[in-house]
Design a protein around this motif. Structure first.
Motif, PDB file in Angstrom:
ATOM      1  N   PRO A  93       0.797  -1.233   0.000  1.00  0.00           N
ATOM      2  CA  PRO A  93       0.000   0.000   0.000  1.00  0.00           C
ATOM      3  C   PRO A  93       0.824   1.275   0.000  1.00  0.00           C
ATOM      4  O   PRO A  93       0.315   2.333  -0.373  1.00  0.00           O
ATOM      5  N   GLY A  94       2.097   1.191   0.383  1.00  0.00           N
ATOM      6  CA  GLY A  94       2.927   2.390   0.414  1.00  0.00           C
ATOM      7  C   GLY A  94       3.757   2.606  -0.834  1.00  0.00           C
ATOM      8  O   GLY A  94       4.525   3.569  -0.909  1.00  0.00           O
ATOM      9  N   TYR A  95       3.580   1.721  -1.837  1.00  0.00           N
ATOM     10  CA  TYR A  95       4.392   1.836  -3.050  1.00  0.00           C
ATOM     11  C   TYR A  95       4.087   3.130  -3.801  1.00  0.00           C
ATOM     12  O   TYR A  95       2.926   3.540  -3.926  1.00  0.00           O
ATOM     13  N   VAL A  96       5.151   3.764  -4.312  1.00  0.00           N
ATOM     14  CA  VAL A  96       5.026   4.981  -5.114  1.00  0.00           C
ATOM     15  C   VAL A  96       5.865   4.805  -6.371  1.00  0.00           C
ATOM     16  O   VAL A  96       7.036   4.420  -6.296  1.00  0.00           O
ATOM     17  N   SER A  97       5.286   5.071  -7.531  1.00  0.00           N
ATOM     18  CA  SER A  97       6.015   4.990  -8.796  1.00  0.00           C
ATOM     19  C   SER A  97       6.867   6.236  -8.991  1.00  0.00           C
ATOM     20  O   SER A  97       6.337   7.348  -9.091  1.00  0.00           O
ATOM     21  N   TRP A  98       8.185   6.050  -9.055  1.00  0.00           N
ATOM     22  CA  TRP A  98       9.043   7.216  -9.275  1.00  0.00           C
ATOM     23  C   TRP A  98       8.867   7.764 -10.689  1.00  0.00           C
ATOM     24  O   TRP A  98       8.991   8.978 -10.904  1.00  0.00           O
ATOM     25  N   VAL A  99       8.566   6.893 -11.652  1.00  0.00           N
ATOM     26  CA  VAL A  99       8.414   7.359 -13.038  1.00  0.00           C
ATOM     27  C   VAL A  99       7.257   8.349 -13.143  1.00  0.00           C
ATOM     28  O   VAL A  99       7.357   9.391 -13.803  1.00  0.00           O
ATOM     29  N   ALA A 100       6.150   8.033 -12.472  1.00  0.00           N
ATOM     30  CA  ALA A 100       4.974   8.906 -12.518  1.00  0.00           C
ATOM     31  C   ALA A 100       5.214  10.234 -11.816  1.00  0.00           C
ATOM     32  O   ALA A 100       4.452  11.189 -12.016  1.00  0.00           O
ATOM     33  N   ARG A 101       6.253  10.315 -11.010  1.00  0.00           N
ATOM     34  CA  ARG A 101       6.577  11.583 -10.354  1.00  0.00           C
ATOM     35  C   ARG A 101       7.254  12.557 -11.319  1.00  0.00           C
ATOM     36  O   ARG A 101       7.268  13.764 -11.081  1.00  0.00           O
ATOM     37  N   TYR A 102       7.812  12.010 -12.412  1.00  0.00           N
ATOM     38  CA  TYR A 102       8.580  12.849 -13.337  1.00  0.00           C
ATOM     39  C   TYR A 102       7.981  12.960 -14.738  1.00  0.00           C
ATOM     40  O   TYR A 102       8.320  13.899 -15.464  1.00  0.00           O
ATOM     41  N   PHE A 103       7.108  12.012 -15.116  1.00  0.00           N
ATOM     42  CA  PHE A 103       6.575  12.007 -16.480  1.00  0.00           C
ATOM     43  C   PHE A 103       5.059  12.170 -16.478  1.00  0.00           C
ATOM     44  O   PHE A 103       4.362  11.664 -15.590  1.00  0.00           O
ATOM     45  N   ASP A 104       4.565  12.876 -17.507  1.00  0.00           N
ATOM     46  CA  ASP A 104       3.122  13.014 -17.677  1.00  0.00           C
ATOM     47  C   ASP A 104       2.495  11.644 -17.915  1.00  0.00           C
ATOM     48  O   ASP A 104       3.150  10.723 -18.428  1.00  0.00           O
ATOM     49  N   SER A 105       1.223  11.505 -17.569  1.00  0.00           N
ATOM     50  CA  SER A 105       0.519  10.239 -17.784  1.00  0.00           C
ATOM     51  C   SER A 105       0.525   9.874 -19.263  1.00  0.00           C
ATOM     52  O   SER A 105       0.555  10.749 -20.134  1.00  0.00           O
ATOM     53  N   GLY A 106       0.517   8.574 -19.524  1.00  0.00           N
ATOM     54  CA  GLY A 106       0.561   8.090 -20.898  1.00  0.00           C
ATOM     55  C   GLY A 106       1.955   7.728 -21.366  1.00  0.00           C
ATOM     56  O   GLY A 106       2.144   7.342 -22.526  1.00  0.00           O
ATOM     57  N   TYR A 107       2.943   7.811 -20.471  1.00  0.00           N
ATOM     58  CA  TYR A 107       4.307   7.452 -20.851  1.00  0.00           C
ATOM     59  C   TYR A 107       4.418   5.952 -21.139  1.00  0.00           C
ATOM     60  O   TYR A 107       3.618   5.144 -20.660  1.00  0.00           O
TER      61      TYR A 107
END
Length: 203
Positions: free
Chosen positions: A158-172
Motif C-alpha cells: 500500500p505504500g508503493y510509489v512509482s518514481w516514473v509517474a513523479r517525473y513524467f506526464d501520464s501516458g508514458y
C-alpha cells in the motif's frame, strides 16, 4: 526479484520465473556493465539524478512466492536520448534482505527457516517514452527521502510509489532493456536473478 513496478504503463509485477541458467560457482553477476550510463543513448547531463531509501519492500522468487522483506538505497538517473521523446533510465540498488520462515527459497530449491539474511545489489536499465512534467512532483537532484512500502507476503504494497509517474506526464511508455540482482547470504548461498537467467539459491 525486485518489484519492477514503474506505474501502469509498465504493467504488473514481473515475476522471477525465468528458467534457471547454469552458471559457474560461485554465482556472479557483472551487473555494473549493464546498469551503466555508458550503455544509454544519452544526450547531455541527467534530467533526473536522485536517491531514494525504501523499507519494507517484498521480494519474489522463482517459485512465484514472496520470500523476503527488503530495504535498500536506490540511485535513479534519467537522461534524454538522441531519439526525440525517449529517455534512458539507469537505476541501481544496494540493500539487505530479511528471509521469511516457511517460505520457498528464492531459487525454489528448499524451504527457508528465516535465518538466511544477507545483502543484495543490482538494478536495471530502461527506456521511457513520453513527456517530462514541467513541474515534477519530486526534486530532480539529491535525496527524495524515505519510503515505507509496507508490503506483506501476498505482494500487496500500500505504500508503493512509482518514481516514473513523479517525473513524467501520464501516458508514458516504459520498457526494460536489462535487469538483474545478486543476493549474498554467506554460508546459506547466493542467488542470481537476471533477465539473462537465474542461478543458485539461498536456504
Amino acid at each position: 526479484m525486485r518489484k519492477l513496478l514503474a506505474g501502469a504503463a509498465a504493467g504488473a509485477l514481473m515475476l522471477a520465473s525465468l528458467a534457471s541458467t547454469a552458471f559457474a560457482a560461485p554465482n556472479t553477476l557483472n551487473w555494473g556493465t549493464e546498469v551503466n550510463p555508458g550503455e544509454c543513448d544519452k544526450v547531455g547531463s541527467p534530467v533526473v539524478n536522485v536517491t531514494q531509501k525504501v523499507v519494507n519492500d517484498v521480494d519474489s522468487g522463482e517459485g512465484g512466492n514472496y520470500w523476503a522483506f527488503d530495504e535498500y538505497n536506490k540511485h535513479i538517473q534519467v537522461w534524454k536520448s538522441s531519439t526525440q521523446g525517449e529517455y534512458c533510465a539507469d537505476v541501481k540498488y544496494v540493500g539487505q534482505f530479511d528471509s521469511q520462515s516457511g517460505q520457498t527459497s528464492p531459487g525454489a530449491g528448499g524451504t527457508l527457516d528465516g535465518d538466511e539474511d544477507g545483502t543484495f545489489e543490482g538494478g536495471f536499465r530502461a527506456t521511457i517514452t513520453g513527456t517530462l512534467k514541467s513541474t515534477p512532483d519530486w526534486k530532480t537532484k539529491g535525496s527524495v527521502g524515505l519510503f515505507d512500502y509496507n508490503c506483506d507476503l501476498s505482494g500487496t504494497c500500500p505504500g508503493y510509489v512509482s518514481w516514473v509517474a513523479r517525473y513524467f506526464d501520464s501516458g508514458y511508455g516504459f520498457s526494460y532493456d536489462w535487469w538483474g540482482w545478486i543476493y549474498h547470504a554467506g554460508n546459506n548461498g547466493s542467488w542470481v536473478n537476471s533477465s539473462d537467467g537465474n542461478s543458485g539459491d539461498i536456504f
